[in-house]
Scaffold this motif. Structure first.
Motif, PDB file in Angstrom:
ATOM      1  N   MET A   1       0.844  -1.198   0.000  1.00  0.00           N
ATOM      2  CA  MET A   1       0.000   0.000   0.000  1.00  0.00           C
ATOM      3  C   MET A   1       0.877   1.245   0.000  1.00  0.00           C
ATOM      4  O   MET A   1       1.817   1.351   0.785  1.00  0.00           O
ATOM      5  N   GLY A   2       0.585   2.165  -0.892  1.00  0.00           N
ATOM      6  CA  GLY A   2       1.351   3.398  -0.955  1.00  0.00           C
ATOM      7  C   GLY A   2       0.846   4.438   0.032  1.00  0.00           C
ATOM      8  O   GLY A   2      -0.266   4.350   0.556  1.00  0.00           O
ATOM      9  N   GLN A   3       1.679   5.427   0.292  1.00  0.00           N
ATOM     10  CA  GLN A   3       1.321   6.527   1.188  1.00  0.00           C
ATOM     11  C   GLN A   3       1.618   7.851   0.494  1.00  0.00           C
ATOM     12  O   GLN A   3       2.648   7.990  -0.173  1.00  0.00           O
ATOM     13  N   ILE A   4       0.716   8.804   0.657  1.00  0.00           N
ATOM     14  CA  ILE A   4       0.900  10.139   0.090  1.00  0.00           C
ATOM     15  C   ILE A   4       0.717  11.159   1.200  1.00  0.00           C
ATOM     16  O   ILE A   4      -0.326  11.188   1.862  1.00  0.00           O
ATOM     17  N   PHE A   5       1.731  11.976   1.434  1.00  0.00           N
ATOM     18  CA  PHE A   5       1.681  13.031   2.445  1.00  0.00           C
ATOM     19  C   PHE A   5       1.507  14.365   1.733  1.00  0.00           C
ATOM     20  O   PHE A   5       2.407  14.809   1.008  1.00  0.00           O
ATOM     21  N   LEU A   6       0.351  14.995   1.914  1.00  0.00           N
ATOM     22  CA  LEU A   6       0.074  16.303   1.334  1.00  0.00           C
ATOM     23  C   LEU A   6       0.440  17.375   2.357  1.00  0.00           C
ATOM     24  O   LEU A   6      -0.180  17.462   3.427  1.00  0.00           O
ATOM     25  N   VAL A   7       1.442  18.169   2.062  1.00  0.00           N
ATOM     26  CA  VAL A   7       1.943  19.175   3.000  1.00  0.00           C
ATOM     27  C   VAL A   7       1.551  20.564   2.521  1.00  0.00           C
ATOM     28  O   VAL A   7       1.882  20.968   1.392  1.00  0.00           O
ATOM     29  N   ARG A   8       0.816  21.284   3.346  1.00  0.00           N
ATOM     30  CA  ARG A   8       0.583  22.700   3.024  1.00  0.00           C
ATOM     31  C   ARG A   8       1.868  23.473   3.319  1.00  0.00           C
ATOM     32  O   ARG A   8       2.546  23.204   4.319  1.00  0.00           O
ATOM     33  N   HIS A   9       2.212  24.400   2.462  1.00  0.00           N
ATOM     34  CA  HIS A   9       3.435  25.178   2.628  1.00  0.00           C
ATOM     35  C   HIS A   9       3.450  25.931   3.951  1.00  0.00           C
ATOM     36  O   HIS A   9       2.405  26.174   4.571  1.00  0.00           O
ATOM     37  N   GLY A  10       4.641  26.323   4.383  1.00  0.00           N
ATOM     38  CA  GLY A  10       4.776  27.152   5.576  1.00  0.00           C
ATOM     39  C   GLY A  10       4.185  28.535   5.346  1.00  0.00           C
ATOM     40  O   GLY A  10       3.820  28.899   4.219  1.00  0.00           O
ATOM     41  N   GLN A  11       4.086  29.299   6.413  1.00  0.00           N
ATOM     42  CA  GLN A  11       3.487  30.627   6.329  1.00  0.00           C
ATOM     43  C   GLN A  11       4.187  31.470   5.260  1.00  0.00           C
ATOM     44  O   GLN A  11       5.409  31.583   5.238  1.00  0.00           O
ATOM     45  N   ALA A  12       3.380  32.035   4.357  1.00  0.00           N
ATOM     46  CA  ALA A  12       3.922  32.888   3.294  1.00  0.00           C
ATOM     47  C   ALA A  12       3.976  34.335   3.764  1.00  0.00           C
ATOM     48  O   ALA A  12       3.652  34.659   4.913  1.00  0.00           O
ATOM     49  N   SER A  13       4.364  35.223   2.853  1.00  0.00           N
ATOM     50  CA  SER A  13       4.630  36.626   3.223  1.00  0.00           C
ATOM     51  C   SER A  13       3.435  37.507   2.909  1.00  0.00           C
ATOM     52  O   SER A  13       3.478  38.372   2.023  1.00  0.00           O
ATOM     53  N   PHE A  14       2.351  37.294   3.640  1.00  0.00           N
ATOM     54  CA  PHE A  14       1.152  38.108   3.438  1.00  0.00           C
ATOM     55  C   PHE A  14       1.446  39.568   3.754  1.00  0.00           C
ATOM     56  O   PHE A  14       2.082  39.885   4.762  1.00  0.00           O
ATOM     57  N   GLY A  15       0.979  40.446   2.865  1.00  0.00           N
ATOM     58  CA  GLY A  15       1.184  41.873   3.068  1.00  0.00           C
ATOM     59  C   GLY A  15       2.489  42.394   2.507  1.00  0.00           C
ATOM     60  O   GLY A  15       2.723  43.605   2.485  1.00  0.00           O
ATOM     61  N   LYS A  16       3.348  41.499   2.008  1.00  0.00           N
ATOM     62  CA  LYS A  16       4.609  41.917   1.404  1.00  0.00           C
ATOM     63  C   LYS A  16       4.428  42.062  -0.109  1.00  0.00           C
ATOM     64  O   LYS A  16       3.434  41.623  -0.687  1.00  0.00           O
ATOM     65  N   ALA A  17       5.440  42.651  -0.748  1.00  0.00           N
ATOM     66  CA  ALA A  17       5.370  42.839  -2.193  1.00  0.00           C
ATOM     67  C   ALA A  17       5.277  41.516  -2.932  1.00  0.00           C
ATOM     68  O   ALA A  17       4.619  41.415  -3.968  1.00  0.00           O
ATOM     69  N   ASP A  18       5.947  40.486  -2.413  1.00  0.00           N
ATOM     70  CA  ASP A  18       5.918  39.157  -3.028  1.00  0.00           C
ATOM     71  C   ASP A  18       5.379  38.161  -2.016  1.00  0.00           C
ATOM     72  O   ASP A  18       6.092  37.731  -1.117  1.00  0.00           O
ATOM     73  N   TYR A  19       4.105  37.804  -2.169  1.00  0.00           N
ATOM     74  CA  TYR A  19       3.486  36.844  -1.244  1.00  0.00           C
ATOM     75  C   TYR A  19       4.140  35.475  -1.343  1.00  0.00           C
ATOM     76  O   TYR A  19       4.222  34.744  -0.349  1.00  0.00           O
ATOM     77  N   ASP A  20       4.627  35.116  -2.546  1.00  0.00           N
ATOM     78  CA  ASP A  20       5.115  33.763  -2.805  1.00  0.00           C
ATOM     79  C   ASP A  20       6.527  33.552  -2.267  1.00  0.00           C
ATOM     80  O   ASP A  20       7.437  33.108  -2.981  1.00  0.00           O
ATOM     81  N   GLN A  21       6.711  33.883  -1.014  1.00  0.00           N
ATOM     82  CA  GLN A  21       7.956  33.650  -0.286  1.00  0.00           C
ATOM     83  C   GLN A  21       7.577  33.263   1.135  1.00  0.00           C
ATOM     84  O   GLN A  21       6.650  33.830   1.706  1.00  0.00           O
ATOM     85  N   LEU A  22       8.288  32.314   1.715  1.00  0.00           N
ATOM     86  CA  LEU A  22       8.027  31.988   3.109  1.00  0.00           C
ATOM     87  C   LEU A  22       8.451  33.135   4.015  1.00  0.00           C
ATOM     88  O   LEU A  22       9.446  33.813   3.764  1.00  0.00           O
ATOM     89  N   SER A  23       7.680  33.331   5.068  1.00  0.00           N
ATOM     90  CA  SER A  23       8.091  34.261   6.117  1.00  0.00           C
ATOM     91  C   SER A  23       9.161  33.576   6.970  1.00  0.00           C
ATOM     92  O   SER A  23       9.439  32.378   6.816  1.00  0.00           O
TER      93      SER A  23
END
Length: 234
Positions: A1-23
């Motif tokens: 039986m296989g296993q799949i771990f779905l990981v939500r990314h760490g906290q991003a940079s809300f309110g910054k110029a580039d949201y698509d970066q981890l805080s």
């Protein structure tokens, strides 16, 4: 039986110029997850990232904490079908005036509880997107987003049934996949999405032609190893 771990990314940079970066906290959350897997001696056969910077940063930071012997011969793949929907487009189609970042910040600052104000506005934007009455306004409709998420998951069914796969993705993708597996209504998907913690893990068990939920939104690693405030949702 296989296993799949779905990981939500760490906290991003809300309110910054580039949201698509981890805080800074987002990087720490990813390190804590990696320490958890190092302690549990969990090994992985395949690592998939959704193509966004915050996905790859979470993956790199997390797995840098895992001993190499647990990652030997691990294959790394980028699959853009595991990318998040365009939350900025969804918000702006509902409130075009928020194209002015200053106006958006001013609205939030004017409320006693800015996070609640943001949630209220974004819920309305999500309802507009998911309702289907304005599909022509969006580059990707809600049904199209769901289909690509399911398509990405179903591609994993072609892999070895004994594989352990780690997918670094986003909350909207995980919520859409839960709708597919559990038969949730659209409004339940939206509610679920708000409860998914940064760097939380959802585990699926895989049999030929079948995916089964093992657990949802596990962030025990953040509570066990982290300092107060380690658990975040935005």
């Amino acid at each position: 039986m296989g296993q799949i771990f779905l990981v939500r990314h760490g906290q991003a940079s809300f309110g910054k110029a580039d949201y698509d970066q981890l805080s800074e906290l987002g990087f720490e959350q990813a390190r804590l997850l990696g320490q958890w897997y190092a302690n549990t001696r969990q090994s992985f056969s395949k690592v998939i990232t959704g193509g966004m910077v915050r996905h790859r940063q979470t993956a790199d930071t997390c797995l840098s904490m895992v001993p190499r012997k647990q990652l030997l011969e691990t294959e790394w793949v980028t699959d853009a079908d595991f990318a998040e929907f365009d939350h900025q487009e969804v918000l702006l189609r509902h409130c075009p005036e928020f194209a002015d970042a200053a106006a958006f910040k001013a609205l939030l600052a004017s409320h006693v509880d800015p996070p609640r104000a943001l949630e209220h506005v974004f819920r309305a934007a999500m309802q507009r997107w998911m309702g289907g009455w304005h599909d022509g306004d969006y580059a990707e409709t809600w049904p199209d987003f769901r289909r690509r998420c399911v398509r990405a998951l179903e591609r994993l069914d072609t892999d070895s049934r004994q594989q352990t796969t780690m997918v670094f993705t986003s909350g909207g993708v995980i919520a859409a996949l839960m709708q597919h597996l559990l038969g949730l209504q659209d409004f339940q998907v939206m509610e679920l999405n708000w409860t998914l913690a940064n760097c939380a893990v959802t585990k699926l068990m895989q049999r030929p032609g079948q995916f089964t939920l093992s657990y949802l939104n596990n962030y025990a690693h953040l509570e066990w190893l982290g300092q107060p405030g380690a658990v975040t949702y935005r």
